[in-house]
Design a protein around this motif. Structure first.
Motif, mmCIF file in Angstrom:
data_model
loop_
_atom_site.group_PDB
_atom_site.id
_atom_site.type_symbol
_atom_site.label_atom_id
_atom_site.label_comp_id
_atom_site.label_asym_id
_atom_site.label_seq_id
_atom_site.Cartn_x
_atom_site.Cartn_y
_atom_site.Cartn_z
ATOM 1 N N ASP A 146 -4.059 -12.120 11.116
ATOM 2 C CA ASP A 146 -4.860 -11.294 12.414
ATOM 3 C C ASP A 146 -6.355 -11.630 12.224
ATOM 4 O O ASP A 146 -6.970 -11.104 11.352
ATOM 5 C CB ASP A 146 -4.368 -9.729 11.905
ATOM 6 N N PHE A 147 -6.726 -12.140 13.319
ATOM 7 C CA PHE A 147 -8.166 -12.349 13.430
ATOM 8 C C PHE A 147 -8.871 -11.234 14.117
ATOM 9 O O PHE A 147 -10.066 -11.198 14.133
ATOM 10 C CB PHE A 147 -8.345 -13.734 14.342
ATOM 11 N N GLY A 156 -10.808 -2.643 14.461
ATOM 12 C CA GLY A 156 -10.975 -4.047 15.238
ATOM 13 C C GLY A 156 -12.213 -4.454 14.747
ATOM 14 O O GLY A 156 -13.118 -3.835 14.027
ATOM 15 N N VAL A 157 -12.590 -5.969 14.738
ATOM 16 C CA VAL A 157 -13.518 -6.560 14.266
ATOM 17 C C VAL A 157 -14.733 -6.544 15.147
ATOM 18 O O VAL A 157 -14.558 -6.278 16.143
ATOM 19 C CB VAL A 157 -13.207 -8.239 13.862
ATOM 20 N N GLU A 158 -15.834 -6.094 14.600
ATOM 21 C CA GLU A 158 -16.956 -6.142 15.545
ATOM 22 C C GLU A 158 -18.015 -7.487 15.481
ATOM 23 O O GLU A 158 -18.038 -8.288 14.535
ATOM 24 C CB GLU A 158 -17.812 -4.859 15.096
ATOM 25 N N GLN A 169 -4.199 -12.559 2.934
ATOM 26 C CA GLN A 169 -4.553 -10.956 3.429
ATOM 27 C C GLN A 169 -5.163 -11.088 4.710
ATOM 28 O O GLN A 169 -4.534 -10.291 5.659
ATOM 29 C CB GLN A 169 -5.460 -10.625 2.350
ATOM 30 N N GLY A 170 -6.113 -11.785 5.084
ATOM 31 C CA GLY A 170 -6.862 -11.703 6.221
ATOM 32 C C GLY A 170 -8.359 -11.607 5.882
ATOM 33 O O GLY A 170 -9.001 -12.367 5.077
ATOM 34 N N PHE A 171 -9.089 -10.889 6.841
ATOM 35 C CA PHE A 171 -10.491 -10.977 6.840
ATOM 36 C C PHE A 171 -10.939 -9.530 6.261
ATOM 37 O O PHE A 171 -10.831 -8.467 7.027
ATOM 38 C CB PHE A 171 -11.081 -11.420 8.283
ATOM 39 N N ILE A 172 -11.828 -9.396 5.465
ATOM 40 C CA ILE A 172 -12.197 -8.177 4.966
ATOM 41 C C ILE A 172 -13.730 -7.865 5.116
ATOM 42 O O ILE A 172 -14.441 -9.084 4.977
ATOM 43 C CB ILE A 172 -11.833 -7.984 3.443
ATOM 44 N N ALA A 173 -14.158 -6.859 5.972
ATOM 45 C CA ALA A 173 -15.621 -6.714 6.091
ATOM 46 C C ALA A 173 -16.353 -6.911 4.812
ATOM 47 O O ALA A 173 -16.137 -6.439 3.637
ATOM 48 C CB ALA A 173 -15.815 -5.332 6.495
ATOM 49 N N ASN A 185 -17.391 -12.117 16.201
ATOM 50 C CA ASN A 185 -17.401 -12.853 17.416
ATOM 51 C C ASN A 185 -16.736 -14.305 17.289
ATOM 52 O O ASN A 185 -16.043 -14.766 18.248
ATOM 53 C CB ASN A 185 -18.968 -12.982 18.115
ATOM 54 N N GLU A 186 -16.871 -14.860 16.035
ATOM 55 C CA GLU A 186 -16.133 -16.047 15.848
ATOM 56 C C GLU A 186 -14.676 -15.977 15.539
ATOM 57 O O GLU A 186 -13.824 -16.740 16.074
ATOM 58 C CB GLU A 186 -16.953 -16.615 14.602
ATOM 59 N N LEU A 187 -14.249 -14.963 14.911
ATOM 60 C CA LEU A 187 -13.073 -14.643 14.952
ATOM 61 C C LEU A 187 -12.352 -14.349 16.133
ATOM 62 O O LEU A 187 -11.319 -14.631 16.148
ATOM 63 C CB LEU A 187 -12.894 -13.461 13.690
#
Length: 236
Positions: A146-147, A156-158, A169-173, A185-187
């Motif tokens: 999940d990007f 949601g990613v900012e 896992q994915g992407f963690i702040a 914005n890249e994701l």
């Protein structure tokens, strides 16, 4: 098998004095290895036909590890790959040979491959087409990431936030910056497969290299090595 199949030759190599072994990507049967008997004879009607990037109708017989090609005819002329674009197209072929198992159907990936070749044939910069195809390949291999949401919070990613990639896992702040971190914005660009800035394109390349590495293994890709003596910047 019955009927003609839409196919592309990914790679070929000599076998005995007159034959070829073909790595083929077919629409309905996925990747398979075929024996083309007599294809290297001077009077073979297949001479010049079994080339990469040429859409083909093919037919074969036998159910063993290496069925025998019985018919091949071009659907249309080969897609033109000029100068350094050719090496990028060869890279696409090589990763398919490396990561796809035999006789596993990928009909949508076949169409994505065809679209990638068409895009490369018209491209000045091959990288957007390569990144889109790599992401498609990862998707069809079952690589689900999940990007668009932080794996830690679910939010949601900012755009201006930084996120650290954690395998499985994915992407963690995160406040850290490094090879495993990406801007929001890249994701979003990776998720949409639409790259509006050079930074987004570089981020996509960084991600696909990391994600594909377990599938490709440690053996170097021959298509990448083609660029080294020429000092070109490769899109692979």
């Amino acid at each position: 098998m019955e009927g003609l199949q839409r196919c592309f030759v990914l790679h070929s190599r000599p076998y005995s004095e007159t034959s070829l072994i073909l790595d083929v990507f077919s629409e309905d049967h996925g990747r398979l290895t075929l024996l083309s008997k007599g294809a290297r004879r001077k009077r073979s009607n297949l001479k010049g036909t079994l080339q990469p990037f040429t859409p083909l109708f093919m037919k074969w017989s036998g159910k063993g590890a290496m069925p025998v090609l019985t018919h091949a005819e071009p659907i249309s002329i080969g897609l033109p790959m000029r100068s350094y674009i050719l090496y990028s197209a060869m890279y696409v072929n090589e990763i398919l040979v490396r990561v796809l198992g035999n006789h596993t159907p990928y009909p949508q990936l076949f169409l994505d491959y065809l679209n990638a070749l068409r895009e490369l044939a018209q491209a000045d910069n091959p990288e957007p087409a390569l990144r889109r195809f790599e992401l498609s390949l990862l998707h069809h291999l079952g690589y689900g990431i999940d990007f668009l949401h932080c794996a830690g919070s679910g939010l949601g990613v900012e755009d201006d936030m930084t996120y650290n990639y954690r395998e499985q896992q994915g992407f963690i702040a995160s406040m850290k910056i490094g090879q495993m971190t990406f801007k929001g914005n890249e994701l979003k660009a990776i998720a949409a497969r639409c790259f509006e800035t050079p930074e987004q394109l570089r981020a996509a390349k960084r991600f696909t290299r990391m994600a594909l590495k377990p599938y490709l293994g440690s053996k170097p890709l021959k298509s990448r090595e083609l660029f080294i003596p020429r000092g070109r910047r490769i899109g692979t």
